[in-house]
Write an enzyme that holds these catalytic residues in place. Structure first.
Site, PDB file in Angstrom:
ATOM      1  N   ARG A  64       0.525  -1.397  -0.033  1.00 49.44           N
ATOM      2  CA  ARG A  64      -0.035  -0.009   0.471  1.00 49.44           C
ATOM      3  C   ARG A  64       0.949   1.645   0.369  1.00 49.44           C
ATOM      4  O   ARG A  64       0.391   2.023  -0.600  1.00 49.44           O
ATOM      5  CB  ARG A  64      -0.859   0.000   1.457  1.00 49.44           C
ATOM      6  CG  ARG A  64      -1.840  -0.816   0.785  1.00 49.44           C
ATOM      7  CD  ARG A  64      -2.856  -0.584   1.855  1.00 49.44           C
ATOM      8  NE  ARG A  64      -3.035  -1.265   3.353  1.00 49.44           N
ATOM      9  CZ  ARG A  64      -2.574  -2.219   4.458  1.00 49.44           C
ATOM     10  NH1 ARG A  64      -2.604  -3.730   3.489  1.00 49.44           N
ATOM     11  NH2 ARG A  64      -1.666  -2.265   5.654  1.00 49.44           N
ATOM     12  N   LYS A  83     -13.166  15.103   4.021  1.00 48.58           N
ATOM     13  CA  LYS A  83     -14.260  13.969   3.793  1.00 48.58           C
ATOM     14  C   LYS A  83     -14.788  13.898   4.790  1.00 48.58           C
ATOM     15  O   LYS A  83     -14.277  13.204   5.207  1.00 48.58           O
ATOM     16  CB  LYS A  83     -12.913  13.839   2.498  1.00 48.58           C
ATOM     17  CG  LYS A  83     -14.312  12.732   1.542  1.00 48.58           C
ATOM     18  CD  LYS A  83     -14.022  12.062   0.731  1.00 48.58           C
ATOM     19  CE  LYS A  83     -14.165   9.908   0.807  1.00 48.58           C
ATOM     20  NZ  LYS A  83     -13.457   9.201   0.143  1.00 48.58           N
ATOM     21  N   GLU A 116     -19.526  15.996   0.744  1.00 49.04           N
ATOM     22  CA  GLU A 116     -19.631  14.910  -0.362  1.00 49.04           C
ATOM     23  C   GLU A 116     -21.312  13.829  -0.169  1.00 49.04           C
ATOM     24  O   GLU A 116     -21.022  12.577   0.437  1.00 49.04           O
ATOM     25  CB  GLU A 116     -18.730  13.800  -0.358  1.00 49.04           C
ATOM     26  CG  GLU A 116     -18.483  12.724  -1.670  1.00 49.04           C
ATOM     27  CD  GLU A 116     -17.278  11.787  -2.063  1.00 49.04           C
ATOM     28  OE1 GLU A 116     -16.855  11.980  -0.820  1.00 49.04           O
ATOM     29  OE2 GLU A 116     -17.825  10.577  -2.912  1.00 49.04           O
ATOM     30  N   LYS A 138     -18.260  17.663  -3.553  1.00 40.54           N
ATOM     31  CA  LYS A 138     -18.088  16.667  -3.977  1.00 40.54           C
ATOM     32  C   LYS A 138     -19.043  15.905  -4.116  1.00 40.54           C
ATOM     33  O   LYS A 138     -19.604  15.413  -3.257  1.00 40.54           O
ATOM     34  CB  LYS A 138     -17.222  16.266  -3.217  1.00 40.54           C
ATOM     35  CG  LYS A 138     -16.846  15.172  -3.431  1.00 40.54           C
ATOM     36  CD  LYS A 138     -15.029  14.108  -3.297  1.00 40.54           C
ATOM     37  CE  LYS A 138     -15.025  12.903  -3.660  1.00 40.54           C
ATOM     38  NZ  LYS A 138     -13.676  12.077  -3.231  1.00 40.54           N
TER      39      LYS A 138
HETATM   40  P1  13P Z   1     -14.186   7.737  -7.214  1.00 40.68           P
HETATM   41  O1  13P Z   1     -14.055   9.317  -7.600  1.00 40.68           O
HETATM   42  O2  13P Z   1     -13.986   6.740  -7.688  1.00 40.68           O
HETATM   43  O3  13P Z   1     -16.159   7.606  -7.528  1.00 40.68           O
HETATM   44  O4  13P Z   1     -14.074   7.490  -5.562  1.00 40.68           O
HETATM   45  C1  13P Z   1     -14.106   9.004  -5.096  1.00 40.68           C
HETATM   46  C2  13P Z   1     -14.304   9.416  -3.521  1.00 40.68           C
HETATM   47  O5  13P Z   1     -13.490  10.120  -2.769  1.00 40.68           O
HETATM   48  C3  13P Z   1     -15.593   8.448  -3.465  1.00 40.68           C
HETATM   49  O6  13P Z   1     -15.509   9.375  -1.644  1.00 40.68           O
END
Ligand code: 13P
Length: 338
Positions: free
Chosen positions: A46, A135, A176, A218
């Site tokens: 990782r 996030k 998000e 987002k």
């Molecule tokens: P994806 O662009 O693969 O959807 O992932 C973005 C992300 O951070 C989801 O929380």
């Protein structure tokens, strides 16, 4: 709270030609990605994988990297903290702080994101480790009779509680609310649900006294479900996504950085580009992709040291294509040259 600094960071995250790399896959999610390329999911693998991304020239197009708890504490092979590598590239470190999705009682098929307990203390620690933004991802599923108000509202409320805590700890919250692509719904149903999710989100952010100037949204793009027989054109996705965003997202928000959500890499780029070609928008439109930036480098790497350069080139190419898309300057011919 230092709103001027939060606003500066939020603007930097969506600076012209730059976007966010979401490299915050949990150990479970990165295991799934590694399985596809036949790589064992060890801590060293990782680390090696993320280190190759952070040392690539494509970082010039990356404004911020969202990290997972393990990664923000990890050191590169030569002992340099990965956060330092990111900073040396002129990129902002960020951190995923939610604790994932859990079944929502009395709402079959629906989930709520948890992780508010102890969040203030975790944010303070992450700030000490270098995080400038955070996030939190909410998941909204489309299906028969769902989403319910209970689900959309609970998730919006949690996002607002999280965002307020972030700002109080001088960390920019990425909010998000992801309307999932799973299902056979058409694009208009996605538009309706995305509007529902964003309306309730901005209501809750207001009640929680969150300052929109110090946030980044987002969202998903407005698309048809993966299993829908009628898939929209690039132009239709761009037009319907912008229409919903204009209905819902106040102009005080500095920028919108889309998730890719399972779209192909080319769709994610072409659709972002089409929106920016329309232009005349009150916010920056950029990207915060995981899969649409990382599928190609993961495939090229396949866990082998001799493939590191090829993987870095694959990543840098996608970062550059999305950088152009964030300015509305991408062209399909540029893909063939790669
Ligand atoms: P994806 O662009 O693969 O959807 O992932 C973005 C992300 O951070 C989801 O929380």
């Amino acid at each position: 709270m230092d709103l001027a600094e939060l606003n500066r960071v939020a603007n930097a995250m969506v600076a012209p030609g730059r976007g966010v790399l979401a490299a915050d896959e949990s150990s479970g999610t990165i295991k799934k990605r590694f399985e596809v390329i036949g790589v064992e999911c060890t801590e060293d693998n990782r680390r090696d994988y993320r280190e190759l991304l952070f040392r690539s020239k494509g970082m010039a197009n990356i404004s911020g990297v969202i990290l997972y708890d393990e990664t923000i504490r990890q050191k590169a092979k030569d002992g340099t903290p990965l956060v330092k590598l990111i900073e040396q590239a002129g990129t902002l470190p960020g951190i995923k702080v939610d604790k994932g999705i859990h079944a929502l009682p009395f709402c079959p098929g629906e989930v709520v994101t948890e992780g508010l307990d102890g969040l203030r203390e975790r944010l303070a620690e992450y700030r000490g480790l270098g995080a400038k933004f955070a996030k939190w991802r909410a998941v909204i599923t489309i299906g028969a009779g769902i989403p319910t108000h209970a689900c959309v509202n609970a998730n919006a409320h949690a996002l607002a509680r999280y965002a307020a805590l972030c700002q109080d700890e001088d960390i920019v919250p990425i909010v998000e609310p992801e309307v999932m692509m799973d299902g056979d719904h058409d694009i208009d149903r996605c538009a309706e649900v995305t509007e529902f999710a964003l309306k309730l989100l901005y209501e809750q952010l207001y009640y929680a006294k969150v300052k929109l100037e110090g946030t980044v949204l987002k969202p998903n793009m407005v698309v048809a479900g993966k299993a829908c027989a009628k898939q929209p054109s690039v132009a239709e996705v761009a037009e319907k996504t912008i229409r919903v965003l204009k209905e819902c997202v106040p102009a005080a928000v500095p920028g919108i950085a889309f998730l890719s959500g399972g779209q192909s890499e080319l769709d994610a780029t072409a659709r972002l580009d089409a929106m920016n070609k329309i232009g005349g928008l009150p916010w920056k439109l950029s990207f915060s992709y995981s899969r649409a930036l990382q599928a190609a480098p993961q495939k090229a790497w396949a866990g082998k040291a001799e493939n590191v350069e090829a993987a870095q080139n694959a990543f840098s190419h996608r970062a550059q294509m999305n950088s152009l898309a964030s300015r509305g300057e991408w062209k399909p011919e540029l893909e063939k040259a790669a």
